[in-house]
Scaffold this motif. Structure first.
Motif, PDB file in Angstrom:
ATOM      1  N   UNK A  12       0.953  -1.129   0.112  1.00  0.00           N
ATOM      2  CA  UNK A  12       0.144   0.184   0.086  1.00  0.00           C
ATOM      3  C   UNK A  12       0.806   1.286   0.061  1.00  0.00           C
ATOM      4  N   UNK A  13       2.183   1.264  -0.045  1.00  0.00           N
ATOM      5  CA  UNK A  13       3.023   2.217   0.122  1.00  0.00           C
ATOM      6  C   UNK A  13       3.507   2.826  -1.042  1.00  0.00           C
ATOM      7  N   UNK A  14       3.825   4.301  -1.149  1.00  0.00           N
ATOM      8  CA  UNK A  14       4.165   4.789  -2.600  1.00  0.00           C
ATOM      9  C   UNK A  14       3.233   5.727  -3.055  1.00  0.00           C
ATOM     10  N   UNK A  15       3.593   6.557  -4.048  1.00  0.00           N
ATOM     11  CA  UNK A  15       2.752   7.449  -4.589  1.00  0.00           C
ATOM     12  C   UNK A  15       2.078   6.913  -5.692  1.00  0.00           C
ATOM     13  N   UNK A  16       2.246   5.922  -6.157  1.00  0.00           N
ATOM     14  CA  UNK A  16       1.561   5.380  -7.556  1.00  0.00           C
ATOM     15  C   UNK A  16       0.591   4.459  -7.241  1.00  0.00           C
ATOM     16  N   UNK A  17       0.443   3.764  -5.790  1.00  0.00           N
ATOM     17  CA  UNK A  17      -0.694   2.999  -5.390  1.00  0.00           C
ATOM     18  C   UNK A  17      -0.174   1.619  -5.773  1.00  0.00           C
ATOM     19  N   UNK A  18      -1.393   0.525  -5.292  1.00  0.00           N
ATOM     20  CA  UNK A  18      -1.125  -0.680  -5.330  1.00  0.00           C
ATOM     21  C   UNK A  18      -1.127  -1.340  -6.767  1.00  0.00           C
ATOM     22  N   UNK A  19      -1.762  -0.868  -7.739  1.00  0.00           N
ATOM     23  CA  UNK A  19      -1.377  -1.431  -9.069  1.00  0.00           C
ATOM     24  C   UNK A  19       0.163  -1.382  -9.407  1.00  0.00           C
ATOM     25  N   UNK A  20       1.000  -0.269  -9.207  1.00  0.00           N
ATOM     26  CA  UNK A  20       2.369  -0.496  -9.583  1.00  0.00           C
ATOM     27  C   UNK A  20       3.021  -1.191  -8.693  1.00  0.00           C
ATOM     28  N   UNK A  21       2.711  -1.110  -7.249  1.00  0.00           N
ATOM     29  CA  UNK A  21       3.366  -2.169  -6.607  1.00  0.00           C
ATOM     30  C   UNK A  21       3.242  -3.546  -6.788  1.00  0.00           C
ATOM     31  N   UNK A  22       2.064  -4.203  -7.144  1.00  0.00           N
ATOM     32  CA  UNK A  22       1.946  -5.341  -7.494  1.00  0.00           C
ATOM     33  C   UNK A  22       2.555  -5.551  -8.907  1.00  0.00           C
ATOM     34  N   UNK A  23       2.599  -4.796  -9.802  1.00  0.00           N
ATOM     35  CA  UNK A  23       3.168  -4.913 -11.312  1.00  0.00           C
ATOM     36  C   UNK A  23       4.770  -5.040 -10.996  1.00  0.00           C
ATOM     37  N   UNK A  41      -1.188  -5.592   3.010  1.00  0.00           N
ATOM     38  CA  UNK A  41      -2.152  -4.390   2.886  1.00  0.00           C
ATOM     39  C   UNK A  41      -3.665  -4.901   2.954  1.00  0.00           C
ATOM     40  N   UNK A  42      -4.227  -4.071   2.541  1.00  0.00           N
ATOM     41  CA  UNK A  42      -5.759  -4.341   2.357  1.00  0.00           C
ATOM     42  C   UNK A  42      -6.225  -5.636   1.481  1.00  0.00           C
ATOM     43  N   UNK A  43      -6.506  -6.980   2.287  1.00  0.00           N
ATOM     44  CA  UNK A  43      -6.611  -8.164   1.686  1.00  0.00           C
ATOM     45  C   UNK A  43      -7.541  -8.096   0.237  1.00  0.00           C
ATOM     46  N   UNK A  44      -8.831  -7.499   0.537  1.00  0.00           N
ATOM     47  CA  UNK A  44      -9.443  -7.533  -0.728  1.00  0.00           C
ATOM     48  C   UNK A  44      -9.152  -6.816  -1.856  1.00  0.00           C
ATOM     49  N   UNK A  45      -8.340  -5.605  -1.432  1.00  0.00           N
ATOM     50  CA  UNK A  45      -7.846  -4.793  -2.892  1.00  0.00           C
ATOM     51  C   UNK A  45      -6.706  -5.654  -3.382  1.00  0.00           C
ATOM     52  N   UNK A  51      -5.759 -10.370  -9.987  1.00  0.00           N
ATOM     53  CA  UNK A  51      -6.521 -10.871 -11.014  1.00  0.00           C
ATOM     54  C   UNK A  51      -5.556 -10.271 -12.202  1.00  0.00           C
ATOM     55  N   UNK A  52      -5.007  -9.312 -12.272  1.00  0.00           N
ATOM     56  CA  UNK A  52      -3.954  -8.873 -13.507  1.00  0.00           C
ATOM     57  C   UNK A  52      -2.772  -9.511 -13.447  1.00  0.00           C
ATOM     58  N   UNK A  53      -2.354 -10.303 -12.580  1.00  0.00           N
ATOM     59  CA  UNK A  53      -1.124 -10.940 -12.495  1.00  0.00           C
ATOM     60  C   UNK A  53      -1.315 -12.538 -11.947  1.00  0.00           C
ATOM     61  N   UNK A  54      -2.002 -13.197 -12.675  1.00  0.00           N
ATOM     62  CA  UNK A  54      -2.380 -14.559 -12.433  1.00  0.00           C
ATOM     63  C   UNK A  54      -1.012 -15.533 -12.011  1.00  0.00           C
ATOM     64  N   UNK A  55       0.011 -15.248 -12.746  1.00  0.00           N
ATOM     65  CA  UNK A  55       1.205 -15.830 -12.448  1.00  0.00           C
ATOM     66  C   UNK A  55       2.002 -15.599 -10.947  1.00  0.00           C
ATOM     67  N   UNK A  56       1.483 -14.585 -10.325  1.00  0.00           N
ATOM     68  CA  UNK A  56       2.025 -14.068  -9.158  1.00  0.00           C
ATOM     69  C   UNK A  56       1.613 -14.790  -7.907  1.00  0.00           C
ATOM     70  N   UNK A  57       0.128 -15.271  -7.961  1.00  0.00           N
ATOM     71  CA  UNK A  57      -0.770 -15.829  -7.047  1.00  0.00           C
ATOM     72  C   UNK A  57      -0.028 -17.003  -6.523  1.00  0.00           C
ATOM     73  N   UNK A  58       0.607 -17.925  -7.242  1.00  0.00           N
ATOM     74  CA  UNK A  58       1.302 -19.036  -6.788  1.00  0.00           C
ATOM     75  C   UNK A  58       2.484 -18.716  -6.032  1.00  0.00           C
ATOM     76  N   UNK A  59       3.298 -17.674  -6.073  1.00  0.00           N
ATOM     77  CA  UNK A  59       4.441 -17.336  -5.164  1.00  0.00           C
ATOM     78  C   UNK A  59       4.079 -16.292  -4.190  1.00  0.00           C
ATOM     79  N   UNK A  60       2.942 -15.720  -3.945  1.00  0.00           N
ATOM     80  CA  UNK A  60       2.364 -14.834  -3.046  1.00  0.00           C
ATOM     81  C   UNK A  60       1.576 -15.331  -1.874  1.00  0.00           C
ATOM     82  N   UNK A  61       1.628 -14.668  -0.791  1.00  0.00           N
ATOM     83  CA  UNK A  61       0.758 -14.813   0.270  1.00  0.00           C
ATOM     84  C   UNK A  61       0.215 -13.355   0.627  1.00  0.00           C
ATOM     85  N   UNK A  62      -1.110 -13.278   1.060  1.00  0.00           N
ATOM     86  CA  UNK A  62      -1.611 -11.970   1.433  1.00  0.00           C
ATOM     87  C   UNK A  62      -1.492 -11.908   2.996  1.00  0.00           C
TER      88      UNK A  62
END
Length: 343
Positions: A12-23, A41-45, A51-62
């Motif tokens: 959730x940190x940073x000026x560019x928001x969650x989308x840039x952090x996940x990318x 961060x916010x689990x729902x968000x 959903x935009x990074x389906x290959x990341x889900x298998x290597x990440x936990x929230x």
């Protein structure tokens, strides 16, 4: 012991928001095989963003965090909310051994305060230092510290920064014996404050360390590639860093203006485009992103608040390299040897 295969990311940190952090995390996953991520961060968000990074889900936990640290929030207020914010929980993941390092693009003052309180400084360390890589004309980037964590430093602080910075350079730049210099207003022995002169004397006396102390360096020599580690107090270091960043942007804007001023200059740009692209990449802060707080019992990396996807991935990559090289152990060993020589 921390699990070195996991990096905790303040999503959730940073000026560019969650989308840039996940990318950025997704990009880092592709570059560094075997790394796994705790997305704090916010689990729902976060779940929606994945959903935009389906290959990341298998290597990440929230890891759910209900609150965030504001960009202008004071360090004191942030500390009181550390247990509920994404920044504080990411650091706690390192403290609890769930992750080998934490990465955040959030408020620097809050990150420093939380990291220092949660992880504590290594034995014998008075103050941690913020270190980062700067572009140079040499074969490698240069390490500079402190970049703002400590506005005032005594000779002992500066000598410890030198030892920690050298260990960082050995890890990040693959150097066996980094060249270390103190930032000063001149190269002569009598120049500078008493603290700087005393630090130089102490470093010259410590001859059995994996570093080469070369003396003083002036501000106009920072990018020449003559040294590998530049040591200073946080006040001078932050000014030098911001000046260098501003100069880089000035040069880039000046070139852009010059190449668009006429039809002839536009043709000249097309001819020289390979060279200008190389210059742009070399000066792009996203290619050098990721400052680390050295001297703590754990690794916390500060990503630039305005970093793009590439910048976030670069900072995460730096954290992964530090964890894999066991940077904290290297620093502890070097500091122990240094204390023996100066006690």
């Amino acid at each position: 012991m921390s699990d070195s295969s996991w990096i905790a990311v303040d999503a959730m940190g940073g000026d560019e928001g969650l989308s840039v952090m996940l990318a950025g995390v997704a990009r880092a996953r592709r570059r560094f095989e075997g790394m796994k991520f705790l997305l704090v961060g916010d689990e729902a968000a976060i779940r929606d963003g994945l959903k935009n990074h389906p290959n990341l889900s298998s290597n990440a936990e929230i890891v759910h965090a209900p609150d965030i640290v504001g960009s202008s929030e004071t360090a004191g207020r942030a500390l009181r909310r550390a247990k509920t914010t994404s920044m504080g929980i990411a650091i706690d993941c390192v403290k609890q051994g769930r992750a080998g390092a934490a990465v955040s693009s959030g408020n620097t003052g809050a990150l420093m305060a939380m990291a220092k309180l949660a992880l504590r400084t290594m034995p014998g360390i008075d103050r941690p230092a913020l270190a980062a890589l700067l572009p140079s004309l040499g074969a490698n980037d240069a390490v500079m510290l402190d970049l703002g964590a400590n506005t005032e430093c005594d000779a002992r602080n500066l000598m410890q920064f030198a030892v920690m910075g050298a260990a960082y350079a050995r890890t990040m730049l693959d150097l066996e014996s980094p060249r270390v210099a103190l930032l000063n207003i001149g190269s002569e022995d009598q120049k500078g404050t008493e603290e700087i002169r005393d630090a130089a004397q102490g470093l010259r006396a410590a001859t059995h360390l994996p570093l080469r102390f070369t003396g003083f360096i002036e501000g106009n020599q920072l990018s020449r590639g003559d040294v590998d580690v530049i040591v200073c107090d946080g006040f001078s270091g932050n000014i030098a860093l911001k000046t260098a960043e501003g100069t880089a942007r000035f040069v880039a804007d000046l070139l852009k203006r010059a190449f668009t001023s006429s039809v002839r200059s536009k043709i000249g740009f097309l001819i020289s485009r390979p060279a200008t692209e190389l210059l742009r990449d070399h000066l792009d802060p996203n290619n050098h992103n990721g400052a680390v707080f050295l001297g703590l019992n754990g690794l916390v990396v500060k990503s630039h608040g305005g970093a793009n996807e590439l910048g976030v991935a670069t900072a995460i990559g730096a954290a992964a390299k530090m964890v894999q090289a066991d940077l904290a152990r290297r620093i502890a060993t070097d500091l122990g040897n240094f204390e023996k020589q100066t006690s």
